[in-house]
Design a protein around this motif. Sequence first.
Motif, PDB file in Angstrom:
ATOM      1  N   LEU A 150       0.948  -1.443  -0.129  1.00 11.60           N
ATOM      2  CA  LEU A 150       0.019   0.090  -0.075  1.00 11.60           C
ATOM      3  C   LEU A 150       0.630   1.255  -0.033  1.00 11.60           C
ATOM      4  O   LEU A 150       0.706   2.119  -0.833  1.00 11.60           O
ATOM      5  N   LEU A 166       1.998   6.870  -6.353  1.00  9.58           N
ATOM      6  CA  LEU A 166       1.017   8.015  -6.726  1.00  9.58           C
ATOM      7  C   LEU A 166       1.743   9.531  -6.670  1.00  9.58           C
ATOM      8  O   LEU A 166       1.502  10.277  -7.387  1.00  9.58           O
ATOM      9  N   PHE A 223      -5.050   4.430  -8.917  1.00 16.20           N
ATOM     10  CA  PHE A 223      -4.637   4.160  -7.425  1.00 16.20           C
ATOM     11  C   PHE A 223      -5.779   3.274  -6.617  1.00 16.20           C
ATOM     12  O   PHE A 223      -5.239   2.404  -5.824  1.00 16.20           O
ATOM     13  N   LEU A 274      -5.775  -0.111  -7.628  1.00 17.18           N
ATOM     14  CA  LEU A 274      -4.664  -0.808  -7.184  1.00 17.18           C
ATOM     15  C   LEU A 274      -4.963  -1.372  -5.805  1.00 17.18           C
ATOM     16  O   LEU A 274      -4.888  -2.224  -5.379  1.00 17.18           O
ATOM     17  N   ALA A 275      -5.345  -0.516  -4.819  1.00 17.09           N
ATOM     18  CA  ALA A 275      -5.649  -0.742  -3.437  1.00 17.09           C
ATOM     19  C   ALA A 275      -6.730  -1.825  -3.375  1.00 17.09           C
ATOM     20  O   ALA A 275      -6.535  -2.700  -2.493  1.00 17.09           O
ATOM     21  N   THR A 313      -6.961  -1.277   2.827  1.00 18.38           N
ATOM     22  CA  THR A 313      -6.742  -0.954   1.834  1.00 18.38           C
ATOM     23  C   THR A 313      -7.831  -0.076   1.327  1.00 18.38           C
ATOM     24  O   THR A 313      -7.539   1.036   0.520  1.00 18.38           O
ATOM     25  N   LEU A 366      -5.312  -4.888  -4.043  1.00 15.35           N
ATOM     26  CA  LEU A 366      -4.338  -5.178  -3.022  1.00 15.35           C
ATOM     27  C   LEU A 366      -5.135  -6.133  -1.961  1.00 15.35           C
ATOM     28  O   LEU A 366      -4.476  -7.093  -1.371  1.00 15.35           O
TER      29      LEU A 366
END
Lengths: 511, 232
Positions: free
Chosen positions: A186, A193, B58, B61-62, B29, B65
């Motif tokens: 994370l 980012l 993003f 992606l989180a 997440t 994950l």
Amino acid sequence: MVATKATPAAATRSASRGSRGSRAAVFALARFETRRLLLRVPVVVALVGYGAWIGWRTLQPQDDYPALQDVDRATQGGPLFVGLVALLCANQAALRSLRRDTERHFGVLVLSPAHRTAAHALAVVPLALLTAVAVAAQFGWEALKPGVVGRGSVAELLAGPLTVLVFGAIGVLLARLVSSAVAAPLLVGVFFLLFVGGMYPSAGRETGTAWLAPVVSGTGAQSLPSALLGRPAGWHALYLAGLALTAALLAVLVAGGGRARTLRAALAGALALTVLGGVAQTGGIPAVTTAARIRASLTPERDQTCVLRGRSDYCAFPEWTPRIGDWARVAERVQSLTGGSARGQHLLVRQRVEARYGLFDDAALAPSTNPYQVTVGTAWGGNRVPEFSTAVASVLVAGNEKAASRLCDGRMVTIMWLSLAWQPSPESVLRHVRLDDSLSGSAVVISRTEPLTMTAGQTKVVRALLHQPFFSVAAKVKAHWTELTSRGVTTARAAELLDVPAHIGPDRCDA
Amino acid sequence: MRPVMTRRVALVLAPAVWRTLPWRTLGATGTVGLLPAALCRLLGAEPGGSSALSLLRFAALALALGAAFLLDDTARHTTAPVPTGRAARTVLRVVLVLPVAALWWTAALLLVTGPAGPPAGDLTLEAATAFAVAVAAATVAVRHTDRTDPGRTVAVGLVTAAILVPVMQPSRWALFVWPADPRWAAAHERWGWVLAVAVAVWGLSLPEPRTRRSLRLAITSPCSTSGPSGGR
């Protein structure tokens, strides 16, 4: 589990020799962790990708004439990726004993959690050294190119390897703060980012808080003399080194650091370094640099060195004087194709930059109104060569750059032919200097100052001329030079003079 | 050996599976995924085209994950011999988490996209693909290893891919493109294919392999839950 194998020998030694022994054990564990870290799949993939990126980037033909004050900065982007992967893998390594439940086995050994944390932090150092080797190789490769100019900065070169160190140390610290396996991926996502995705609040700026990010870069493409950069690279390297030390020492302390007093003092020192570097680097551009930028932009002649080559003078900033030979070759080739008085005309080729708006602002230069003065920028190679060739041709035909940028008649045919005819594969060069990469229709011709415009008819005539035998066209251009370069000559008339059978309409450049 | 996943079994299993889902990881997440977008909103900055895209990618992606940890199950070896097979429990896990993920993604879209934002449908496809790839990778890892925590490896692989693919992708097979790019439509066709492949791989990896290895595991695994030998 496997890590225990590395320590028994060190453990017996440390029992007999006290702290020196435990130090040796820490290094033994660090060596072992280094090998594991360097053999992790993400690290191998990142390193191979990084190496490939260096090769690909350095072999680009437009990179044949590098300026070292830009090359040193350009080495910083690749290590950012290696650093993110280092964060991920260092974190995973530091969490391994928790994950595999070997923490209680380690508990009976001489190495305390703090020592093991120190070893994990030290294991990142060889990866940073490997990055330093790659950075040195990239810089050395560029520095050995024959067209190189300028001067690099060691502090800028240090930023890449230090970034790897900072990220790796943050990974170890994170493992000591949060034991979850999802934390590092994370955080890598967040860093990606911020520092690659451009979501960092002051990304793209060159002063202030932008310098708190590991790499400060922008989109501008122009090179400036190294005295005008105004980048606090030294302070930034200090800041990064302090940050890496702080993160690593904090991790050791969180893990329960043994000799706490020394450790706390060291942490305070590292923090002081970070704050010192961090504050000093955000100070903005010094007044001297701002004054120098204004002087270089408005009155470059004060800083420049002038050299007489052939019939013409070439004035360049001192770092660019090795490139005068390349400019002179192009200018002489173009001039040798002209006729009339232009053939013996004295030109002043002056290098100009626009540094007032900063490093990341690739502002266009205002065209010069001085008669027979040609502007050349700081970049060379690739499209910059035909761009300069066009500038020389347009000044020889129109008299000055300002007049050339407003030009809208048959003289454009002569300018483009002069600019292209001497070059190898002129037609592909024509495609490259046109903004839309086209070979037909009207288009804008790129230039360091104001762009020129070509109409569809002019494009047709120029292409027809490039298909004809070079020497017959050259003879016709010289024979009809006066009429071809007189104001108001139509494209149709120019085509007629040069024996191009084409139906050309009237010249209209407003499109 | 007939399938034992009936509606009744599903209803009985659902609360137990719901409890064993990795809610803390998913929560972490989810929070971090929405944080940048929420911060942008709170600070009053209306994220424009490219930053909105970065924020949503993003977030995706989180999400992925979190999904990578969906099949982490410390009780894996003890539940191996129960009549309701792992396939059923894996499907149940995904089915239970999907509505939550969909809600969460809607929130992300509402936070970020404005009238000038990137096309929401295409980005939803990207997010769904990332989710599917994560779950498929975790399922493959569960099937082919005897690990109880495939999530960690899958997450590392995912984030490494998310970093390296955008910079190393060949232009012809580009996946990560900007909305203004002429390759946008073609890239999303490729995203669709990746999604299809991921779902297919997931479906094929669901059942337990009927090999000697799995038999041996089923016999020996209950002893290995306490120690490190459960891993490799």
